[in-house]
Scaffold this motif. Structure first.
Motif, PDB file in Angstrom:
ATOM      1  N   UNK A   1       0.918  -1.093   0.268  1.00  0.00           N
ATOM      2  CA  UNK A   1       0.104  -0.069   0.077  1.00  0.00           C
ATOM      3  C   UNK A   1       0.766   1.241  -0.066  1.00  0.00           C
ATOM      4  N   UNK A   2       1.931   1.127   0.470  1.00  0.00           N
ATOM      5  CA  UNK A   2       3.153   2.319   0.508  1.00  0.00           C
ATOM      6  C   UNK A   2       3.958   2.511  -0.896  1.00  0.00           C
ATOM      7  N   UNK A   3       3.797   1.456  -1.482  1.00  0.00           N
ATOM      8  CA  UNK A   3       4.844   1.518  -2.690  1.00  0.00           C
ATOM      9  C   UNK A   3       3.903   1.645  -4.146  1.00  0.00           C
ATOM     10  N   UNK A   4       2.837   1.621  -3.993  1.00  0.00           N
ATOM     11  CA  UNK A   4       1.817   1.582  -5.475  1.00  0.00           C
ATOM     12  C   UNK A   4       1.903   0.266  -5.997  1.00  0.00           C
ATOM     13  N   UNK A   5       1.914  -0.998  -5.476  1.00  0.00           N
ATOM     14  CA  UNK A   5       1.669  -2.154  -5.976  1.00  0.00           C
ATOM     15  C   UNK A   5       0.355  -2.252  -5.835  1.00  0.00           C
TER      16      UNK A   5
ATOM     17  N   UNK B   1      16.902   3.634   3.959  1.00  0.00           N
ATOM     18  CA  UNK B   1      17.999   3.731   2.884  1.00  0.00           C
ATOM     19  C   UNK B   1      17.773   4.954   1.729  1.00  0.00           C
ATOM     20  N   UNK B   2      17.744   4.469   0.589  1.00  0.00           N
ATOM     21  CA  UNK B   2      17.536   5.328  -0.518  1.00  0.00           C
ATOM     22  C   UNK B   2      16.371   5.219  -1.299  1.00  0.00           C
ATOM     23  N   UNK B   3      15.436   4.491  -0.700  1.00  0.00           N
ATOM     24  CA  UNK B   3      14.169   4.102  -1.187  1.00  0.00           C
ATOM     25  C   UNK B   3      13.074   5.312  -1.025  1.00  0.00           C
ATOM     26  N   UNK B   4      12.414   5.639  -2.166  1.00  0.00           N
ATOM     27  CA  UNK B   4      11.461   6.776  -1.761  1.00  0.00           C
ATOM     28  C   UNK B   4      10.108   6.102  -2.530  1.00  0.00           C
ATOM     29  N   UNK B   5       9.008   6.100  -1.760  1.00  0.00           N
ATOM     30  CA  UNK B   5       7.814   5.629  -2.357  1.00  0.00           C
ATOM     31  C   UNK B   5       6.824   6.908  -2.461  1.00  0.00           C
ATOM     32  N   UNK B   6       5.793   6.592  -3.219  1.00  0.00           N
ATOM     33  CA  UNK B   6       4.827   7.399  -3.504  1.00  0.00           C
ATOM     34  C   UNK B   6       3.921   7.874  -2.303  1.00  0.00           C
ATOM     35  N   UNK B   7       3.306   8.987  -2.527  1.00  0.00           N
ATOM     36  CA  UNK B   7       2.471   9.475  -1.280  1.00  0.00           C
ATOM     37  C   UNK B   7       1.063   9.926  -1.791  1.00  0.00           C
TER      38      UNK B   7
END
Length: 630
Positions: free
Chosen positions: A428-432, A541-547
């Motif tokens: 739900x936090x990464x757009x899958x 880390x360097x991971x950025x998810x959508x909001x």
């Protein structure tokens, strides 16, 4: 001594000025007819000889004595004595006679530049028996300036209370090219009348003319009073249309794509815009639209002459952007796919960051301008630790007008997110996820010109509602909005470009929304100083998810540079960008970017090269973008 003389229009102003100069004390220049009068061009006298020929002997030399360089060059190029220099057997009596005539000629030339009381002296210099030099000494005297201007109107424009006619009258008067206080010249007088006539005929009144014009010159006072009467004739409206050259596509297609409708007020610019619209539609290679000025003014016949485009078009392209890197694109268009009236546009983009394959089907517009449209798209997005594969299916109706775009559509999206970052965060936090939605999009454009506006604004918004189809079925709503304003600053062509955009998704926190419904920002066209889509929700880390919430804005100062050397070609920019993404509106945090750049103005829009520094990323980045889209 006072006098006044009236001449027929065919004599024009040059002959009138000659008589005026012969009768000092006053002068009245009076012309009438359908067109503004102008001084007939004076042929240039060349002193050069043909290549390879021996220099031709001259009977005398000419020297002009004048402090004003422009006047000296005028007399040098156009005085009547030039044509007699090649007559080698001139005797003294003939030369004296030419000098007397030349004085009148010089006075006439000075009169065309607004000098009606000059002191002109011609003398012969040189030793007896030697080749003489004719010296023309000029004291131009005071320049004649405009003391008063009277612009009147006849015909429909003089009687109409319609706001359009009133605004057109006011614009003609306001933009008059020879206002009070300016120096009078014959070229300026003719140019001012021509400019006023052009403003009259370009809208509403294609048969407008100059009914009467008058330049009353008081030579002793060095003042001129101008009077012009513009006859608009009747108001013209568009009538029935005929299309010539239509073979592959139905004739009514040209009418529908032009956006011209029977009953519209005649507007030359709209006809030109309609021609460009047809030529850029993909259905026509060229188009010419005109009206019959001899037809009924209340319904003037409109003629379309078109050259149809071929059914198929293939285009190969190479590109580069700092966001996506190098790109190779292949596009194919079929204007009558499967033998129907529908068009198919297929695109294959091989991009380092976002390769895609897309096919779009569109119907011909109906009588109200609405088209049916369908789209299928397959795309990958490489965001480093997150790789998203998405599929989109869309069907709906759309309408494009001069200022507005509207679109109703149903859409299905499915996104699959993989990569090292996908294992560290919930779906739900990464757009899958996947979803079905119904959407309405609207765009309004109020710019003065495209694709390089100097003032105006654009506004767009989209609203959608749907349900997720991956995991638990959860309803959701999605809202986005964007505004761009162009505000002139000062008189040097500088302006401010103000941009703001925002988006929100309202849904249960467990809803598995696909990435295409969520938000990330950063890059060439959003927040410069940051990488493409690098502003989002930190997931470790360097991971950025959508909001689910996004806000961004920009202030950019654009000013022309090197205007004398490259007029209208180069601009310098200074800008401040800001944006943020969060899963709750209260958690939005600003990411600032500042920088400078240059813009190259091209026919397809500005090409912009920027260097920006991200205050939060603490990095300097180069950004490049081409075109203007709203």
């Amino acid at each position: 001594m006072t006098c006044s003389t009236v001449f027929p229009a065919r004599w024009r102003a040059a002959l009138t000025l000659a008589l005026v100069l012969a009768l000092p004390g006053c002068a009245i220049l009076r012309t009438s007819g359908d067109e503004a009068s102008s001084r007939p061009p004076v042929p240039e006298r060349s002193q050069t000889t043909p290549t390879g020929a021996a220099p031709q002997a001259t009977a005398f030399d000419i020297r002009i004595e004048a402090e004003d360089d422009d006047l000296r060059h005028l007399i040098e190029r156009h005085n009547e004595l030039q044509r007699y220099r090649a007559v080698a057997d001139l005797d003294e009596a003939e030369l004296a006679r030419l000098l007397a005539l030349a004085e009148r000629d010089v006075r006439n030339l000075l009169g065309t530049e607004g000098y009606f009381t000059p002191q002109v002296t011609l003398r012969r210099d040189g030793a007896p028996g030697a080749r003489p030099t004719v010296v023309i000494a000029i004291e131009p005297g005071p320049a004649t300036t405009i003391a008063a201007v009277d612009i009147g109107f006849e015909g429909d424009i003089a009687q109409s209370a319609d706001p359009g006619a009133v605004a057109q009258r006011e614009a003609i008067v306001e933009n008059w090219g020879l206002p009070e206080g300016r120096r009078f010249t014959q070229d300026r007088w003719s140019g001012a009348k021509t400019g006023a006539l052009r403003q009259l005929v370009k809208r509403r009144y294609p048969r407008g003319k100059v009914g009467h014009s008058l330049a009353d010159v008081d030579a002793p006072q060095a003042q001129a009073r101008l009077g012009v009467r513009l006859d608009s004739g009747p108001l013209y409206r568009l009538g029935p249309a005929t299309v010539q050259g239509a073979k592959r596509y139905p004739p009514e297609l040209a009418e529908r794509l032009s956006w011209l409708k029977p009953g519209d007020v005649y507007d030359q610019k709209k006809l030109v815009d309609a021609q460009q619209r047809l030529a850029g539609s993909g259905y026509y290679d060229s188009a010419y639209i005109s009206i019959d000025p001899e037809g009924d003014p209340a319904a003037a016949p409109v003629s379309y002459t078109v050259t149809e485009a071929k059914r198929h078009k293939v285009q190969l392209g190479l590109g580069y952007s700092t966001d996506g890197g190098a790109r190779v694109s292949l596009e194919h268009r079929d204007n009558t796919v499967f033998g129907t009236s529908w068009r198919a546009d297929t695109k294959l983009h091989l991009d380092q960051k976002a390769p895609l394959l897309q096919t779009e089907l569109t119907s011909l517009p109906d009588a109200r301008g609405w088209r049916w449209a369908g789209l299928a798209r397959y795309m990958r997005q490489d965001d480093g630790a997150l790789n998203t594969t998405s599929k989109t299916l869309r069907a709906g109706i759309a309408k494009t007008e001069e200022r507005y775009d509207r679109h109703f559509y149903l859409q299905y999206d499915h996104a699959r997110v993989t990569g090292s970052g996908a294992r560290a965060a919930p779906d739900a936090l990464i757009g899958d996820g996947a979803a079905v939605s119904a959407n309405y999009a609207w765009t309004g454009r109020y710019f003065d010109r495209l694709p390089v506006p100097s003032r105006g604004y654009g506004l767009s918004g989209e609203v959608g509602a749907g349900v997720t189809t991956a995991g638990e079925r959860k309803p959701f709503a999605r809202l986005t909005g964007r505004w761009l304003g162009i505000v002139p600053v000062g008189d040097g062509g500088s302006r401010l470009a103000l941009r703001t955009e925002a988006g929100a998704v309202l849904a249960d926190k467990r809803a598995r929304l696909p990435l295409s419904y969520l938000f990330r920002t950063g890059g060439d066209t959003t927040v410069r100083g940051y990488g493409y889509r690098s502003i989002g929700i930190p997931l470790g880390g360097d991971v950025v998810g959508p909001g689910r919430y996004m806000a961004a804005g920009s202030v950019e100062w654009q000013r022309p540079v090197l205007r004398e050397r490259f007029p209208g070609l180069l601009e310098h920019t200074l800008f401040i960008d800001v944006g943020g993404v969060a899963n709750r509106a209260s958690d939005l945090r600003a990411h600032w970017g500042v920088g400078t750049g240059v813009r190259l103005i091209t026919p397809v829009g500005p090409m912009q090269l920027d260097i920006a520094y991200g205050l939060k990323s603490k990095r300097l980045r180069l950004h490049m973008n081409v075109g203007f889209v709203f």
